[in-house]
Design an enzyme around this catalytic site. Structure first.
Site, short mmCIF file in Angstrom:
data_model
loop_
_atom_site.label_atom_id
_atom_site.label_comp_id
_atom_site.label_asym_id
_atom_site.label_seq_id
_atom_site.Cartn_x
_atom_site.Cartn_y
_atom_site.Cartn_z
N LYS A 106 0.83 -1.21 0.00
CA LYS A 106 0.00 0.00 0.00
C LYS A 106 0.87 1.27 0.00
O LYS A 106 2.08 1.20 0.23
CB LYS A 106 -0.94 -0.05 1.20
CG LYS A 106 -1.95 -1.21 1.14
CD LYS A 106 -2.91 -1.17 2.33
CE LYS A 106 -3.94 -2.28 2.26
NZ LYS A 106 -4.91 -2.20 3.39
N HIS A 123 -2.10 -5.43 1.49
CA HIS A 123 -3.36 -6.15 1.28
C HIS A 123 -3.02 -7.57 0.85
O HIS A 123 -2.03 -7.78 0.13
CB HIS A 123 -4.19 -5.48 0.17
CG HIS A 123 -5.31 -6.35 -0.34
ND1 HIS A 123 -6.53 -6.39 0.30
CD2 HIS A 123 -5.38 -7.24 -1.37
CE1 HIS A 123 -7.31 -7.27 -0.33
NE2 HIS A 123 -6.63 -7.79 -1.35
N1 UDP Z 1 -9.81 -0.75 7.34
C1 UDP Z 1 -9.83 0.49 7.91
N2 UDP Z 1 -10.48 0.64 9.12
C2 UDP Z 1 -11.10 -0.40 9.74
C3 UDP Z 1 -11.06 -1.67 9.13
C4 UDP Z 1 -10.42 -1.82 7.92
O1 UDP Z 1 -9.28 1.43 7.37
O2 UDP Z 1 -11.66 -0.19 10.83
C5 UDP Z 1 -9.13 -0.90 6.05
C6 UDP Z 1 -7.75 -1.48 6.22
O3 UDP Z 1 -6.87 -0.85 5.29
C7 UDP Z 1 -7.95 -2.94 5.84
C8 UDP Z 1 -9.00 -2.81 4.74
O4 UDP Z 1 -9.86 -1.77 5.20
O5 UDP Z 1 -6.75 -3.54 5.40
C9 UDP Z 1 -9.80 -4.07 4.48
O6 UDP Z 1 -10.35 -4.54 5.68
P1 UDP Z 1 -10.37 -6.09 6.01
O7 UDP Z 1 -11.23 -6.26 7.24
O8 UDP Z 1 -10.75 -6.85 4.78
O9 UDP Z 1 -8.86 -6.40 6.45
P2 UDP Z 1 -7.63 -7.13 5.75
O10 UDP Z 1 -8.18 -8.28 4.94
O11 UDP Z 1 -6.92 -6.11 4.89
O12 UDP Z 1 -6.76 -7.61 6.89
#
Ligand code: UDP
Length: 143
Positions: free
Chosen positions: A11, A117
């Site tokens: 990222k 990611h």
């Molecule tokens: N995210 C955020 N705030 C939150 C939760 C998620 O900014 O409270 C963002 C964060 O960048 C995260 C992405 O949204 O990586 C996708 O969320 P997910 O729950 O899918 O997490 P990941 O699979 O990336 O661990």
């Protein structure tokens, strides 16, 4: 164990920290091979499309703003159990909860700016690979 492919995105925060190579080393040391890679500066439309599943979440606007704030490095990783292996290397979404030695523990500052990611399933990996590389953008390792 099945050989899988998964999407990894470094990222904008981690690209700005100049740690692409350090993160690539972790993939390679874990036995994952990079079979496609490109640096892109996502448009708002492309970032919104990628994260469409989160569009009703309160953080969606900030997430899109962050993901378009600078270039990202997108790669397809291939190897046994690649989806799970990449998720283990990444660590928990919130770096405060990430195990020591994971990418997010070492390079992420917050849950909003969390360095990487990774696809969360083989099904989503296929969708995400097509989103960035189409159907013929990969370079399988033949030697
Ligand atoms: N995210 C955020 N705030 C939150 C939760 C998620 O900014 O409270 C963002 C964060 O960048 C995260 C992405 O949204 O990586 C996708 O969320 P997910 O729950 O899918 O997490 P990941 O699979 O990336 O661990």
């Amino acid at each position: 164990m099945a050989v899988e492919q998964t999407i990894s995105i470094i990222k904008p925060d981690a690209v700005a920290k100049n740690v692409i190579g350090q993160i690539y080393s972790r993939f390679e040391n874990a036995g994952l091979k990079i079979v496609a890679a490109k640096m892109v500066h996502l448009s708002q439309e492309r970032a919104e499309g990628f994260y469409a599943v989160h569009k009703e979440r309160p953080f969606f606007g900030d997430l899109v703003a962050f993901m378009t704030s600078g270039p990202v490095m997108v790669q397809v990783l291939e190897g046994e159990n690649a989806v799970t292996k990449n998720r283990e290397l990444m660590g928990a979404t919130n770096p405060k909860n990430a195990d020591a030695g994971t990418i997010r523990a070492d390079f992420a500052d917050s849950i909003d700016e969390n360095a990487v990611h990774g696809s969360d399933s083989a099904e989503n990996a296929a969708i995400e690979i097509a989103y960035f590389f189409g159907t013929d953008g990969l370079c399988p390792r033949t030697r």
